[in-house]
Design an enzyme around this catalytic site. Sequence first.
Site, PDB file in Angstrom:
ATOM      1  CG  ASP A  94      -1.870   1.223   1.138  1.00 55.16           C
ATOM      2  OD1 ASP A  94      -2.589   1.313   0.137  1.00 55.16           O
ATOM      3  OD2 ASP A  94      -1.866   2.049   2.053  1.00 55.16           O
TER       4      ASP A  94
ATOM      5  CG  HIS B 189      -7.303   2.929  -0.755  1.00 56.59           C
ATOM      6  ND1 HIS B 189      -6.965   2.493  -1.997  1.00 56.59           N
ATOM      7  CD2 HIS B 189      -6.130   3.114  -0.081  1.00 56.59           C
ATOM      8  CE1 HIS B 189      -5.641   2.420  -2.077  1.00 56.59           C
ATOM      9  NE2 HIS B 189      -5.123   2.787  -0.931  1.00 56.59           N
TER      10      HIS B 189
ATOM     11  CG  ASP C 188      -5.949   5.469   2.964  1.00 55.58           C
ATOM     12  OD1 ASP C 188      -4.884   5.152   3.523  1.00 55.58           O
ATOM     13  OD2 ASP C 188      -5.988   5.883   1.787  1.00 55.58           O
TER      14      ASP C 188
ATOM     15  CG  HIS D 205      -2.039   1.553  -3.641  1.00 52.16           C
ATOM     16  ND1 HIS D 205      -2.014   2.561  -2.715  1.00 52.16           N
ATOM     17  CD2 HIS D 205      -1.979   2.170  -4.839  1.00 52.16           C
ATOM     18  CE1 HIS D 205      -1.927   3.729  -3.332  1.00 52.16           C
ATOM     19  NE2 HIS D 205      -1.910   3.519  -4.623  1.00 52.16           N
TER      20      HIS D 205
ATOM     21  CG  HIS E 152       1.213  13.380   5.170  1.00 49.30           C
ATOM     22  ND1 HIS E 152       2.286  12.597   4.833  1.00 49.30           N
ATOM     23  CD2 HIS E 152       0.167  12.911   4.454  1.00 49.30           C
ATOM     24  CE1 HIS E 152       1.913  11.697   3.942  1.00 49.30           C
ATOM     25  NE2 HIS E 152       0.627  11.850   3.696  1.00 49.30           N
TER      26      HIS E 152
ATOM     27  CG  ASN F 197      -2.939   7.765  -4.395  1.00 46.05           C
ATOM     28  OD1 ASN F 197      -3.807   7.484  -5.204  1.00 46.05           O
ATOM     29  ND2 ASN F 197      -1.699   7.342  -4.504  1.00 46.05           N
TER      30      ASN F 197
END
Lengths: 334, 438
Positions: free
Chosen positions: B149, B229, B302, B176, B306, B275
């Site tokens: 992923d 996802h 997900d 992914h 950051h 993403n």
Amino acid sequence: MSAPSLPAPAPASAGLFSTPPAAASGRHLLGLEGMSRAALEGLLEESAAERDWLRKGAPNRDDLAGCSVMLTFIEDSTRTRTSFEVAARRLGANVFTFSASTSSLNKGETLLDTMKVFEAMGAQLVVLRHSQSGSPAYLARHLPRTGIINAGDGMHEHPTQGLLDLLTLRDAWGGRFEGRRLAIVGDIAHSRVARSAIAGLTTLGALVTVCGPGTLMPAEVESLGCARAETIEEAMTDADGVMALRIQQERMEKGLLPSLVEYARVWGVDMARVERMKDDAVVMHPGPVNHGVEVDSTIAEYGRNVILQQVANGVAARCAVLRRCWSAWKAELS
Amino acid sequence: MSTLTLFQNATHWRTGERVTIAVEDGVVVPIPRRGHEHARVLDARGAVLAPGLVDLHVHLREPGQSAKETIDSGTRAAAAGGFTAVACMPNTVPAVDSPAWVEWVRHRTGNAAHARVYPIAAVTVGQKGGQLAPLMAMARAGAVAFSDDGHPVASAAMMRRALEYARPTGLPIVCHEEDPELRGEGVMNEGFTATRLGLRGIPGAAESVMCRRDVDLAELTGGRVHLAHLSTAQSFETLRDARRRGLPVTGETCPHYWILTDEAVGDYDTNAKMNPPLRTAEDVRACIAAIADGTVDCLVTDHAPHTPDEKNRPFSEAPFGVVGLETALALTITFLVEPGHVSLARAIELWTAAPRRIFDLPEVDLEPGSVADLVLFDPRSEWTVNPKLFYSKGRATPFAGWTVRGRVLATMMGGRFTHLAPDVEFEHQLVLPAGAAT
């Protein structure tokens, strides 16, 4: 089950970017999209007045006296940077040029950090050219005491180019945009010039038809307010003008075109295609021209080739923008 | 003496009945028929009691990126969101691609973690797609699934080998789905908004062609594929088709894909940069329909934190990813349950029993004998999402400032409270349940 409806519109995000600046308001000029017709017409009127003044070769003025203009060109440019510099000096500004190649950006400093330094040094207006779309909007959010003028951001907008194009067309079309039609040909996907031109022209009531190779056409381009033609012949027939866009090989991924020779043959503006347009139609190009690719060499002789007029009008349009942004800066912050 | 905890007059998540649940020594116990000297009672009137939520798709960023998140801060955020278990992705620095790193993640959590942490191990060494990681040994070390992923396994041949090799472990490969060449340098969904903003687009087909590929490889190899996802109408249709054909394929989606379109990017808002990217209104409708008709097997966040500095950059420069643990339940209630797309019980199942089945995690229930991993929440309580109050180190969410419904009051893991809302109060008393003999 029937298709569920989308949730009701949610409140605006209050996150990092809670107060997006308008595309063109106050001391900033970030784009032509979203600018009202009245504001655009006003700016064009001022640009025309500046053009008349420049044509007279009158002495410099002091409209921008006390204003420090930082020309920040993170991406290479000759004509736009020079045009801004000429405009700012003609109006009496202090002009500084920032060279990215010898800056702390090479030491890992961020664009925002660098711009904060300029702001602290007293630069009131920053003219920014950057390879990333949205960079001027980003700076406008984070610099409370600086006006940002977008001199081209990535594939997004180039509003002063849009203004000079509009000024050129205003002259060529006798001041009437309503019902006029411009064909824009070529690399629409990577073109900030096209986005600004489409935004400005459609706001003023003109029609835009785009065409070009499918690999250079952005998704859902019609949603910008223009029509799409499959062939250049279709796009140019009965048009009031054509704008050939530069093939920007430096910004393209590989494999988007079989060859420039094929491009010139299929999408190049030549006299045979020009003759499909109305008798008084103009040929435009934002420059620099890849000769023999976007525009055939015979076009140089065409009487309504306005490519150099576009350049001259660039200084006038930038005079008008600088003056307006400086006035707003003074009103908001001085 | 052990402490008895009583959740009194709670609404049972599945039956809707008013119940009192007792917890002692880390497990659910029958309501004592006698008094208890060390008891705390929580008046849960108006609140729903359910097994703790499980998120199969989070990024805890350790080892290596503790400025973004740590196992401690990430599990604290999980607890605040009602989660008692999370599976963490291996795209850390270094990648979790060896038994030693799998054990490191497991032991790092120890007793101090605020949620159970189940490591997902990399499919390929360094997640680079070139060489299989030691899948069997990592499974023995405690990995619950495999995934690259953050990076697609670009080579179909490599994915085939991974599925064949991993088969004896019985663990799924979490895919992914993103064709790297179709994605190119895209930063948001390819469509009108990307065109308007002059941003490079990622077509929906970048995801759906890879989904189709991996479903075919599941059929070829018999290996278990879990599609991560999912965001496009075509991907949901591929998952639906795989289920119809009885293939060992499952799939998940996230709250932002059933709520937002790519227009949320608005004016280069990096809080809407994730993403896969936010898609179109048609994709949102397809996502909701796939959840409602049972095509989607489970819901995930997900959660991809950051640092604020990283997200506060020009759009193209900012990293992909938003946080989700602390808003997931409320977004589920507000945008799936309240509009009537799924019942509350089904929504809870999609966050509890369903993910546990996919990764073969231990079952949790409210019945006596079950481990006491529980969440108590008020489905009607309104609150405003304020990232400054998040326990996660990540602050980026497209839902900041939104008013949502459904608030976690308490989260309990193994009989210990890992989260308590400030307004939750206990009564400490000698317990004498109504009608009980003394």
